[in-house]
Write an enzyme that holds these catalytic residues in place. Structure first.
Site, PDB file in Angstrom:
ATOM      1  N   HIS A   2      12.851 -22.621   6.050  1.00 57.70           N
ATOM      2  CA  HIS A   2      12.574 -23.525   4.935  1.00 57.70           C
ATOM      3  C   HIS A   2      11.956 -22.776   3.756  1.00 57.70           C
ATOM      4  O   HIS A   2      11.478 -21.649   3.888  1.00 57.70           O
ATOM      5  CB  HIS A   2      11.632 -24.648   5.376  1.00 57.70           C
TER       6      HIS A   2
ATOM      7  N   ASP B 191       9.003 -23.501   0.896  1.00 62.15           N
ATOM      8  CA  ASP B 191       7.868 -24.401   0.667  1.00 62.15           C
ATOM      9  C   ASP B 191       8.079 -25.252  -0.586  1.00 62.15           C
ATOM     10  O   ASP B 191       8.474 -24.748  -1.644  1.00 62.15           O
ATOM     11  CB  ASP B 191       6.574 -23.599   0.510  1.00 62.15           C
TER      12      ASP B 191
ATOM     13  N   HIS C 240      11.293 -18.906   5.020  1.00 63.28           N
ATOM     14  CA  HIS C 240      10.510 -18.339   6.121  1.00 63.28           C
ATOM     15  C   HIS C 240      10.534 -19.267   7.331  1.00 63.28           C
ATOM     16  O   HIS C 240      10.902 -20.438   7.244  1.00 63.28           O
ATOM     17  CB  HIS C 240       9.077 -18.018   5.691  1.00 63.28           C
TER      18      HIS C 240
ATOM     19  N   ARG D 167      -3.727 -20.875   3.801  1.00 60.60           N
ATOM     20  CA  ARG D 167      -2.660 -20.664   2.833  1.00 60.60           C
ATOM     21  C   ARG D 167      -2.993 -21.246   1.478  1.00 60.60           C
ATOM     22  O   ARG D 167      -3.604 -22.319   1.382  1.00 60.60           O
ATOM     23  CB  ARG D 167      -1.360 -21.309   3.327  1.00 60.60           C
TER      24      ARG D 167
END
Length: 328
Positions: free
Chosen positions: A154, A156, A304, A319
């Site tokens: 996917h 982000d 990723h 993150r």
């Protein structure tokens, strides 16, 4: 001998009628794709657009993990102030390698995390992630009770009108083995499409939506509330990277729901072929985390996949996503 074709979705029936009174029926399931995804031999694996000169780095010590995607960088303490020269080399390294890694950042704290992300832009909050102790920092803790579910290729925030430009991820606690992350170079994925496929998808747009993934664990009321600020959005199937101008294949399995202007069947079949490009090993890099490792990736250029092979061990990551721009 006469042969009859019977067109049944998913099944190909061949009826062979002999002079004898009995007919023999052979059923062969159709493959998901008519054309094989994998092939032998050379692939086009350019790190940058053809004709671009290689960058000379005066501060960063770069160790490539593959010839075109992923590099470990040493000789930099990310807990120290980031000057203009270092910031410029960091931006160039990310543009060139798409994902860059740092080991042994033992003094790296939330304030350093925020300062590092600021090299590229402002933080962008994921509305579905748990919040950390610092604004803009999401804390992703997985264990036997909270099972990791990011193990799908996917990009982000592609369900946003301005998807995240990048992400900065820090390993806080990692399992004794497992829990690696993989990235796939979607510019290289585009380069390796056939010319007829490139022509076919040129100018197409696709709908991106969070409901099929995040909405699967929500009530109808929760979905309606998030829908007010997060409607479905459209992005080009092939985008021009906002910095490099390089063409990038921009569809992903959890968030891209359909291609505009195609029938449901044609859209589904085309997406099924395009999303598989991220799974080709030559396009990928894999990173084994250690405590206090840091990864930064270009969220437009790559997809990723967080490998979920460590259950029931604990894995804690923090993150920051970097705010992006509309794609064209």
């Amino acid at each position: 001998m006469a042969c009859l074709d019977i067109d049944t979705p998913g099944i190909e029936l061949i009826l062979t009628v002999e002079e004898a009174p009995m007919a023999v029926v052979v059923a062969t399931p159709k493959p998901a794709l008519d054309k094989p995804l994998m092939h032998y031999g050379r692939r086009v694996l350019d790190r940058t657009a053809p004709g671009n000169a290689e960058t000379e780095y005066r501060i960063l010590d770069i160790c490539p993990l593959t010839p075109h995607i992923g590099a470990e960088i040493s000789g930099v303490d990310l807990s120290q102030p980031i000057g203009d020269d270092l910031a410029e080399e960091l931006r160039q390294a990310l543009l060139e390698w798409k994902v860059i890694f740092f080991r042994d950042q033992h003094r790296f704290a939330s304030e350093h995390h925020v300062a590092l992300a600021a090299v590229w832009g402002e933080p962008e909050v994921n509305p579905f992630f748990p919040k950390g102790d610092t604004v803009g920092v999401s804390r992703l803790a997985k264990d036997a009770m909270a099972i990791g579910n990011e193990n799908i290729w996917h990009s982000d925030h592609s369900f946003m009108a301005s998807p995240a430009l990048g992400s900065v991820l820090r390993a806080v606690e990692v399992p004794s083995a497992g829990g690696d992350t993989m990235w796939a170079d979607m510019a290289v994925a585009y380069d390796n499409l056939s010319e007829p496929m490139k022509d076919r998808i040129d100018g197409l747009t696709a709908v991106h939506d969070w409901v099929p993934s995040w909405g699967a664990v929500m009530t109808d009321e929760q979905i309606a509330r998030f829908r007010e600020t997060l409607p479905p959005v459209e992005h080009p199937v092939v985008v021009r990277h906002p910095q490099s101008g390089r063409k990038v294949l921009y569809v992903n399995e959890p968030f891209t729901t359909r291609i505009v202007g195609l029938s449901d069947t044609e859209s589904r079949e085309l997406l099924a072929e395009l999303v598989l490009q991220a799974r080709i090993p030559e396009f990928q890099v894999r990173f084994r985390w250690q405590p206090d490792s840091v990864a930064i990736w270009d969220n437009i250029a790559v997809q990723h996949y967080a490998i979920n092979d460590y259950y029931p061990q604990r894995r804690v990551m923090e993150r920051i996503a970097i705010a992006g721009v509309p794609l064209s």
